[in-house]
Design a protein around this motif. Structure first.
Motif, mmCIF file in Angstrom:
data_model
loop_
_atom_site.group_PDB
_atom_site.id
_atom_site.type_symbol
_atom_site.label_atom_id
_atom_site.label_comp_id
_atom_site.label_asym_id
_atom_site.label_seq_id
_atom_site.Cartn_x
_atom_site.Cartn_y
_atom_site.Cartn_z
ATOM 1 N N VAL A 4 -6.372 -3.147 -1.489
ATOM 2 C CA VAL A 4 -5.184 -3.743 -1.458
ATOM 3 C C VAL A 4 -4.652 -4.202 -0.074
ATOM 4 O O VAL A 4 -4.180 -3.054 0.530
ATOM 5 N N ALA A 36 -0.900 -6.930 -11.719
ATOM 6 C CA ALA A 36 -0.675 -5.919 -12.240
ATOM 7 C C ALA A 36 -1.633 -4.730 -12.147
ATOM 8 O O ALA A 36 -1.559 -3.627 -11.857
ATOM 9 N N THR A 37 -2.888 -5.021 -12.129
ATOM 10 C CA THR A 37 -4.090 -4.124 -11.811
ATOM 11 C C THR A 37 -4.160 -3.699 -10.556
ATOM 12 O O THR A 37 -4.216 -2.324 -10.228
ATOM 13 N N VAL A 38 -3.740 -4.487 -9.339
ATOM 14 C CA VAL A 38 -3.417 -3.872 -7.992
ATOM 15 C C VAL A 38 -2.214 -3.460 -7.673
ATOM 16 O O VAL A 38 -2.016 -2.680 -6.511
ATOM 17 N N GLY A 39 -1.276 -3.062 -8.636
ATOM 18 C CA GLY A 39 0.182 -2.562 -8.591
ATOM 19 C C GLY A 39 0.895 -3.408 -7.535
ATOM 20 O O GLY A 39 1.839 -2.759 -7.123
ATOM 21 N N HIS A 40 0.669 -4.540 -7.490
ATOM 22 C CA HIS A 40 1.804 -5.651 -6.772
ATOM 23 C C HIS A 40 3.001 -5.989 -7.592
ATOM 24 O O HIS A 40 2.681 -6.543 -8.401
ATOM 25 N N VAL A 41 4.019 -5.477 -7.245
ATOM 26 C CA VAL A 41 5.298 -5.775 -7.908
ATOM 27 C C VAL A 41 6.175 -6.733 -7.261
ATOM 28 O O VAL A 41 6.423 -6.462 -6.324
ATOM 29 N N ALA A 71 0.176 -7.145 -18.563
ATOM 30 C CA ALA A 71 0.557 -6.999 -17.101
ATOM 31 C C ALA A 71 2.051 -6.979 -17.258
ATOM 32 O O ALA A 71 2.358 -6.151 -16.129
ATOM 33 N N THR A 74 3.005 -3.433 -17.483
ATOM 34 C CA THR A 74 2.525 -2.576 -16.583
ATOM 35 C C THR A 74 3.402 -2.446 -15.370
ATOM 36 O O THR A 74 3.915 -1.426 -14.896
ATOM 37 N N VAL A 75 3.836 -3.666 -14.981
ATOM 38 C CA VAL A 75 4.993 -3.714 -14.045
ATOM 39 C C VAL A 75 6.473 -3.693 -14.448
ATOM 40 O O VAL A 75 7.225 -3.630 -13.577
#
Length: 357
Positions: A4, A36-41, A71, A74-75
């Protein structure tokens, strides 16, 4: 791929922000899922994405709805317009049901009509659910306090056939869900406990399982036996968790206010129950029945119906009541609103909650 690049993701989000009005339902769902999958908030962008999605909910396919809801959950983004506008327009696949239910539970959003439709969509295909789908659906319903005995009975039957394929988290979530919903299925719980003896559960799983063991003690019918070694391991994890004192900033204020009420001057904070298994925020152990006052913050309640407690809060209350305590929950947000009106209004509010011995 696993890599990422934060700078690239920032640039991608910035480029997409001005183009969201051109996104269709599939574009929005894929974008939300990817972030959400890559954790980018990015709270501002997710808010704009949720708003764009809300305006075209009827164009979403079931999987796109489920993925978008997952998604957002998750965030940690709550959007009442999006979750409140769900329309189960087509037959949902098992994973869609589980992901949607899990997402709504994570967000604390409950719509009884929608949940009823979701349960009906799941009922005819429970035998096609994977173990994680079964566990996540059970956990979600329990967290939201959505009780449906017929559905849970069918879910237990489906889970019985797949119990050997449950991983530790699936098993712990399912045991906790049955306890939170007070769904008493002796045969299944006995098999679940037997299966747990063969697993390496983490601390959270052990605590969930211990709560279900305490729930077994409240059964009127004969409950399955718990092997001593498993009980000891679960109790150890639970006591370590209980031993971590978490005092909210509002708790001392609620304690002071309660001590000013008639007959409540001896109220104490962080009171241990006789068996040492629970720490009560504020306790009045005198009178005909011991009084436990819990200063409950927003996480103890559903987000779109803040007067309704979560499944975890309900289970806590039931387990305290089984130990002879009368439980009064003081929603901190509402109490703060009353405090803003003055001390008299705050005291009147506590009295209205039946805080007395």
């Amino acid at each position: 791929m696993g890599h990422v690049d934060a700078a690239f993701m920032d640039a991608l989000v910035q480029a997409a922000s001005s183009q969201l009005y051109k996104f269709n339902a599939q574009d929005l769902a894929k974008m939300a899922w990817a972030l959400a999958t890559v954790g980018h908030v990015d709270a501002a962008f997710m808010g704009a994405l949720a708003q764009a999605a809300s305006s075209q909910l009827r164009s979403f396919k079931p999987q796109e709805l489920a993925n978008t809801a997952w998604a957002l959950a998750t965030v940690g983004h709550v959007d009442a317009a999006f979750t409140g506008g769900f329309v189960p327009a087509a037959q949902l696949h098992p994973q869609d049901v589980a992901n949607t239910a899990w997402a709504l539970a994570q967000l604390g959003h409950v719509d009884a009509v929608f949940m009823g439709a979701l349960v009906q969509a799941a009922l005819s295909q429970l035998r096609s659910f994977q173990p994680q789908d079964l566990a996540n659906t059970a956990w979600a319903l329990a967290t939201m306090g959505h009780s449906d005995a017929d559905f849970m009975g069918a879910l237990v039957q489906a889970a019985t056939l797949q119990l050997l394929n449950f991983n530790p988290q699936n098993l712990a979530n399912t045991a906790w869900a049955l306890a939170a919903l007070d769904e008493q299925h002796a045969g299944f719980m006995g098999a679940l406990i037997e299966q747990a003896c063969t697993m390496d559960l983490n601390a959270l799983g052990l605590c969930q399982l211990f709560q279900s063991m305490l729930w077994l003690d409240t059964w009127q019918q004969a409950a399955p036996a718990v092997p001593p070694q498993l009980f000891t391991a679960c109790k150890k994890a639970w006591l370590e968790e209980v031993g971590i004192t978490r005092v909210s900033c509002a708790q001392p204020q609620v304690l002071d206010a309660i001590r000013q009420l008639p007959g409540c001057s001896d109220a104490s904070s962080e009171h241990q129950t006789d068996d040492g298994l629970f720490s009560i925020d504020i306790a009045l152990p005198g009178g005909n029945k011991k009084l436990a006052v819990e200063a409950d913050g927003p996480t103890h309640f559903l987000s779109n119906t803040p007067a309704v407690p979560t499944g975890a809060t309900r289970l806590r209350n039931r387990l305290l009541e089984a130990r002879g305590w009368r439980v009064v929950s003081v929603p901190v947000t509402e109490r703060d609103r009353q405090v803003a009106k003055g001390a008299q209004a705050a005291n009147a509010y506590l009295s209205s909650l039946d805080v007395r011995v």
